[in-house]
Enzyme design. Structure first.
Site, PDB file in Angstrom:
ATOM      1  N   GLY A   1       0.840  -1.205   0.000  1.00 33.21           N
ATOM      2  CA  GLY A   1       0.000   0.000   0.000  1.00 33.21           C
ATOM      3  C   GLY A   1       0.868   1.244   0.000  1.00 33.21           C
TER       4      GLY A   1
ATOM      5  CB  CYS B   1       4.233  -8.493  -6.611  1.00 35.06           C
ATOM      6  SG  CYS B   1       4.844  -9.588  -7.880  1.00 35.06           S
TER       7      CYS B   1
ATOM      8  NE  ARG C   1      17.678  15.450  -5.351  1.00 34.42           N
ATOM      9  CZ  ARG C   1      16.949  16.542  -5.377  1.00 34.42           C
ATOM     10  NH1 ARG C   1      16.840  17.290  -4.310  1.00 34.42           N
ATOM     11  NH2 ARG C   1      16.337  16.899  -6.493  1.00 34.42           N
TER      12      ARG C   1
ATOM     13  CB  ALA D   1      16.111  10.757   1.097  1.00 27.45           C
ATOM     14  CB  VAL D   2      16.944   6.136  -1.604  1.00 25.84           C
ATOM     15  CG1 VAL D   2      17.751   5.018  -2.257  1.00 25.84           C
ATOM     16  CG2 VAL D   2      16.346   5.655  -0.285  1.00 25.84           C
TER      17      VAL D   2
ATOM     18  N   GLY E   1     -11.179  13.809  19.559  1.00 29.27           N
ATOM     19  CA  GLY E   1     -12.115  13.844  20.700  1.00 29.27           C
ATOM     20  C   GLY E   1     -13.266  12.857  20.586  1.00 29.27           C
ATOM     21  CB  ALA E   2     -13.510   9.455  19.178  1.00 31.29           C
TER      22      ALA E   2
ATOM     23  CG  ASP F   1      -1.564  -0.282   8.141  1.00 31.80           C
ATOM     24  OD1 ASP F   1      -2.451   0.571   7.943  1.00 31.80           O
ATOM     25  OD2 ASP F   1      -1.418  -1.284   7.418  1.00 31.80           O
TER      26      ASP F   1
HETATM   27  O1  F6P Z   1      -1.428  -1.361   4.776  1.00 33.46           O
HETATM   28  C1  F6P Z   1      -1.986  -0.158   4.369  1.00 33.46           C
HETATM   29  C2  F6P Z   1      -3.468  -0.316   4.147  1.00 33.46           C
HETATM   30  O2  F6P Z   1      -3.997   0.931   3.761  1.00 33.46           O
HETATM   31  C3  F6P Z   1      -4.247  -0.889   5.334  1.00 33.46           C
HETATM   32  O3  F6P Z   1      -4.527   0.062   6.325  1.00 33.46           O
HETATM   33  C4  F6P Z   1      -5.471  -1.434   4.651  1.00 33.46           C
HETATM   34  O4  F6P Z   1      -6.022  -2.503   5.370  1.00 33.46           O
HETATM   35  C5  F6P Z   1      -4.913  -1.934   3.338  1.00 33.46           C
HETATM   36  O5  F6P Z   1      -3.708  -1.237   3.109  1.00 33.46           O
HETATM   37  C6  F6P Z   1      -5.833  -1.760   2.156  1.00 33.46           C
HETATM   38  O6  F6P Z   1      -5.211  -2.327   1.073  1.00 33.46           O
HETATM   39  P1  F6P Z   1      -5.704  -2.176  -0.440  1.00 33.46           P
HETATM   40  O7  F6P Z   1      -5.393  -0.769  -0.880  1.00 33.46           O
HETATM   41  O8  F6P Z   1      -4.896  -3.186  -1.173  1.00 33.46           O
HETATM   42  O9  F6P Z   1      -7.150  -2.442  -0.421  1.00 33.46           O
END
Ligand code: F6P
Length: 328
Positions: A15, A77, A29, A26-27, A190-191, A132
């Protein structure tokens, strides 16, 4: 890095996360700065298997520090999960005489990097790129801060309409089995309740707690729910139960979804990405491999990838306590 080693490749995988571009920059450069040739791989491991590489120089990564997504593209992949896929990936690296790979991604991507090292002796350095924040050995992963801010901004807006209509809102945030986004965004916005996978709150406790909130004079509520196995499955389970048991409440559900992955990275993520990219090259130059770079107590650290992927970063118990106290 041995003296004959002059070529590295960098890829983004899994993701996408805000800050990945700043890390690529950065990598690249830092490689140029150290007279090392650097290739960018398109579409993560997919591009390594199908030979989608391009040579990058310092100017090739201009104007991307502020951009969300990843200019190198990303993918999950399946072929790379097989031995055959990894053999193909290694033969692409051999073709370009690349012996070191910087992988920017999350848990699955770093697992793949480790296999490439174990099976084919490729030097691998991981940069934790995922919203995450679920990798061990770094206080923050890249993109987490931006995602949190995006979530908090969205929840603030929902609060306006929730309080105008005296409604109960269930808002699902991302996290793939980890409650970092939910807990921090919940506190920040503030949930009234935060439901995270690390703590099974149970439907009855939620009901009790909502009844208590109502008694204490709350006319609207925000409940932040961390996603379950599939987007939407958790939040609808909770909202349907409450709707059945508190029928006088007007309930709405909002799933923030992929907006949390997009957008321009915060300054925090840009700086973190820059530090991680430079430190990744420092580690390669010191012949380190199989490590993920991270940040602990604001210092750059190198953690064995094996440890980094060993099973999520524990939530701060004190933060859970803070959340319980301030949401009464
Ligand atoms: O790992 C990042 C993330 O956004 C998670 O929070 C979420 O569960 C997952 O990827 C969603 O993945 P995809 O974009 O493949 O549906």
């Amino acid at each position: 890095m041995s003296t004959k080693q002059k070529k590295i490749a960098v890829l983004t995988s899994g993701g996408d996360a805000p800050g990945m571009n700043a890390a690529v920059r950065a990598v690249v450069r830092s490689a140029v700065f150290n007279d090392i040739e650097c290739y960018g791989v398109y579409k993560g491991y997919e591009g390594l298997i199908s030979d989608k590489l391009v040579k990058l120089n310092a100017r090739g990564v201009n104007n991307i520090v502020n951009k969300g997504g990843t200019i190198l593209k990303s993918a999950r992949c399946n072929e790379f999960r097989t031995k055959e896929g990894r053999i193909k990936a290694k033969s692409t690296l051999d073709k370009y005489e690349i012996d070191s790979l910087v992988v920017i991604g999350g848990n699955g991507s770093l697992t793949g990097a480790l296999l490439l090292e174990q099976e084919h002796g490729v030097n691998v350095i991981g940069i934790p790129g995922t919203i995450d924040n679920d990798l061990v050995g770094t206080r923050c992963t890249l993109g987490y801060d931006t995602a949190l801010n995006t979530a908090v901004n969205a929840i603030d807006k929902i609060r306006d309409t929730a309080s105008s209509h005296n409604r109960l809102f269930f808002i699902e945030v991302m996290g793939k089995g980890s409650g970092h986004i939910a807990l921090n965004a919940g506190i920040g916005a503030g949930a009234e309740e935060v439901l995270i996978p690390e703590q099974d709150m149970g439907l009855d406790r939620l009901l009790k707690s909502l009844k208590k909130s109502e008694k204490s004079g709350k006319s609207s509520s925000i409940i932040v729910v961390s996603e379950g196995d599939k987007i939407g499955d958790n939040v609808f389970k909770f909202s349907s139960y409450i709707e059945k048991n508190l029928p006088h409440y007007e309930i709405r559900v909002s799933i923030l979804g992929h907006i949390q992955r997009g957008g321009s990275p915060t300054c925090f993520d840009r700086v973190l990405a820059s530090r991680m990219g430079v430190f990744a090259l420092d580690c390669l130059l010191q012949n380190k491999s199989k490590i993920m770079v991270g940040v602990i107590d604001d210092k750059m650290v190198a953690i064995p990838i094996k440890e980094a992927i060993s099973g999520g970063q524990a939530l701060d118990e004190d933060l859970i306590r803070v959340c319980d106290i301030i949401s009464i």
